[in-house]
Design a protein around this motif. Structure first.
Motif, PDB file in Angstrom:
ATOM      1  N   ARG A   1      15.804 -35.508 -14.829  1.00 37.31           N
ATOM      2  CA  ARG A   1      15.340 -34.146 -14.554  1.00 37.31           C
ATOM      3  C   ARG A   1      16.500 -33.354 -13.969  1.00 37.31           C
TER       4      ARG A   1
ATOM      5  N   ARG B   1      12.481 -29.157 -19.344  1.00 31.21           N
ATOM      6  CA  ARG B   1      11.394 -29.867 -18.680  1.00 31.21           C
ATOM      7  C   ARG B   1      11.906 -31.209 -18.165  1.00 31.21           C
TER       8      ARG B   1
ATOM      9  N   TRP C   1       3.235 -36.034 -11.514  1.00 30.59           N
ATOM     10  CA  TRP C   1       3.169 -36.690 -12.814  1.00 30.59           C
ATOM     11  C   TRP C   1       1.777 -37.230 -13.105  1.00 30.59           C
TER      12      TRP C   1
ATOM     13  N   GLY D   1       5.918 -32.253 -18.977  1.00 27.80           N
ATOM     14  CA  GLY D   1       7.000 -33.215 -18.846  1.00 27.80           C
ATOM     15  C   GLY D   1       7.003 -34.192 -20.005  1.00 27.80           C
TER      16      GLY D   1
END
Length: 390
Positions: A274, A268, A73, A117
Motif C-alpha cells: 500500500r 488502492r 479489511w 482494496g
C-alpha cells in the motif's frame, strides 16, 4: 486515579477483614492494554458515561499497534465463519463516522480511504479458487459481499503500473486503509480529553478479585475497579489464566518494509502493498510461526520485496528506508475472543489480530456488550467455549 500502596502497606491491610478503598470509585472499568484495542474500548466506554482507567505496558512490550499494516479489511475475513465476516463488515461500515468524529475532536487526519482494496494473483487457478470461496460466503451473507474480479487487462486500467506477471485481482469494495499511528495518537488524546486516565509504563504482574479487581503493577502499585478488561495482546497469555481465562493465543510474526517517499503509483491498497498518505510504500506481509521473536530476517525481507516488485515493477528502483517485524495476536482459528470470565464475573478478555479493522466496532458496539446492555451485539460465537474439548 487510584491511591498508591507500597508492598508493606498492602500486606498489613490484607490481614484485616475490610478492603482498602484503592480509589475504586474513580474508575468503573480498569483496562490493561493501552494500544488500539484497549483505547478503542476505553473511548466507547467513556461515550457511555463510564469512568475508565487504562494501564499500558513499558517500551519492552510487544506492540502490534505500532507495527501493523494499517488496513481496514473485509475480504477474506470469515470464510469459515460468516459471523466474523458480518462483524468485520459492521466495523468497516462504522469507520467513516468514527474517523470523522476522532478527527473533529483531536484535529488528526487519519487519512482513511475506503475505495476498495485488492487481492493480487499470479495465476488463474489460485484466483478462481478464491473466487469460488468468495461466492460461497456471499450466499451465506445474503448477497452482501461486494467484490468483483479484475483480469489483467481490466486491472491494468485501474492500476496502470501493475506488472505483466499479475494474472488478476479481486477488488473488494468494503476495504480500505488509514494511518495507524495517527489513529493510536488520536485515541489516546481523545480518551484523556473525555476524562479517561491513561497510565503508561505500567507492566502488570498480578490480578486478583475480592470485592474489587485488584491489579498489581510490577513496581508494587495497586489499582482497583469493579470491572476489568484484559486487552493486553500477547500479555494475556500470562495474565488471562489468573482470572479463569484459557487465553489460547499465540504470536505470529509479520515483517514490513518501507520505501522512500515516491510519486503516486497505486490507487488502492492490497494486503501486501500500500502507498501511505505521505508517499512511502509499505510492503508486507509474512506469516511466521517463530514464537516471541520480532526480528527482521534477510530471507523473509527479500521474499516480500521480490513479490512486491513482481506486482509493481517500478518498486525495483525504490530505496528502502525502514524495516521491522511485529507480532500478531492469533487465536487457534484466527477469530477474535470476547469472553467474560466464568470464574470471576466482571472480568472480560478481548483479543484479536485485526485491531485496526475492528477498532470502530470495539468503540461503537463492544462497550454495550461489556455493560450487559439490551443493545449489545451477540458475540457468543466468539467466546472461548469454541475451543473447549467435549
Amino acid at each position: 486515579m487510584s491511591d498508591r500502596f507500597d508492598a508493606s502497606t498492602r500486606i498489613a491491610e490484607s490481614a484485616t477483614t475490610s478492603l482498602p478503598d484503592l480509589g475504586a470509585m474513580e474508575a468503573d472499568y480498569a483496562i490493561i492494554g493501552g494500544s488500539i484495542v484497549g483505547l478503542s474500548i476505553a473511548w466507547g466506554l467513556l461515550k457511555r458515561g463510564r469512568r475508565v482507567l487504562v494501564l499500558d505496558g513499558d517500551d519492552g512490550s510487544f506492540r502490534a499497534s505500532r507495527g501493523n499494516f494499517g488496513l481496514v479489511w473485509v475480504q477474506g475475513k470469515g470464510l469459515k465463519q460468516p459471523a466474523y465476516a458480518r462483524w468485520t463488515q459492521k466495523s468497516a461500515a462504522a469507520w467513516a463516522d468514527f474517523s470523522a468524529e476522532l478527527g473533529e475532536s483531536t484535529g488528526y487526519n487519519l487519512a482513511l480511504q475506503q475505495a476498495g482494496g485488492y487481492d493480487f494473483y499470479f495465476d488463474e487457478e489460485s484466483l478462481e479458487q478464491r473466487v469460488a470461496e468468495f461466492e460461497t460466503l456471499k450466499k451465506e451473507l445474503g448477497g452482501d459481499y461486494p467484490f468483483e474480479v479484475l483480469r489483467h487487462n481490466e486491472l491494468k486500467r485501474e492500476e496502470p503500473n501493475i506488472g505483466p506477471r499479475v494474472a488478476g485481482a479481486i477488488l473488494h469494495h468494503q476495504d480500505g486503509h488509514l494511518n495507524p499511528l495517527r489513529l493510536l495518537k488520536s485515541l489516546a488524546d481523545d480518551v484523556r480529553r473525555m476524562g479517561g486516565t491513561v497510565k503508561c509504563g505500567v507492566p502488570v504482574k498480578r490480578i486478583s478479585k475480592r470485592d474489587l479487581f485488584e491489579i498489581e503493577a510490577e513496581d508494587g502499585t495497586i489499582y482497583a475497579a469493579p470491572k476489568f478488561v484484559l486487552s493486553a495482546g500477547l500479555g494475556a497469555m500470562d495474565l488471562g489464566p489468573q482470572l479463569g481465562f484459557s487465553a489460547p493465543i499465540r504470536p505470529q510474526r509479520g515483517q514490513v518494509l518501507i520505501t522512500e517517499k515516491l510519486p503516486k503509483m497505486m490507487n488502492r491498497p492490497s494486503g501486501i502493498i500500500r502507498q501511505v498518505d505521505e508517499g512511502s510504500v509499505q510492503i508486507g506481509d509474512s506469516k511466521e510461526e517463530v514464537g516471541l521473536d520480532d526480528r527482521v530476517t534477510l530471507e523473509t525481507a527479500s521474499a516480500i520485496a521480490a513479490r512486491a516488485v513482481a506486482v509493481y515493477p517500478d518498486l525495483a528502483k525504490a530505496k528502502l528506508v525502514r524495516s521491522w517485524g511485529a507480532l500478531r495476536i492469533m487465536s487457534p482459528d484466527g477469530f477474535p475472543i470476547y469472553q467474560e470470565s466464568s470464574t470471576t464475573p466482571g472480568a472480560f478478555l478481548v483479543t484479536c489480530h485485526s485491531g485496526i479493522t475492528l477498532a470502530a466496532a470495539h468503540a461503537r458496539y463492544l462497550p454495550a456488550w461489556l455493560d450487559g446492555s439490551d443493545q449489545a451485539p451477540n458475540l457468543e460465537v466468539f467466546s472461548e467455549q469454541r475451543f473447549a474439548i467435549s
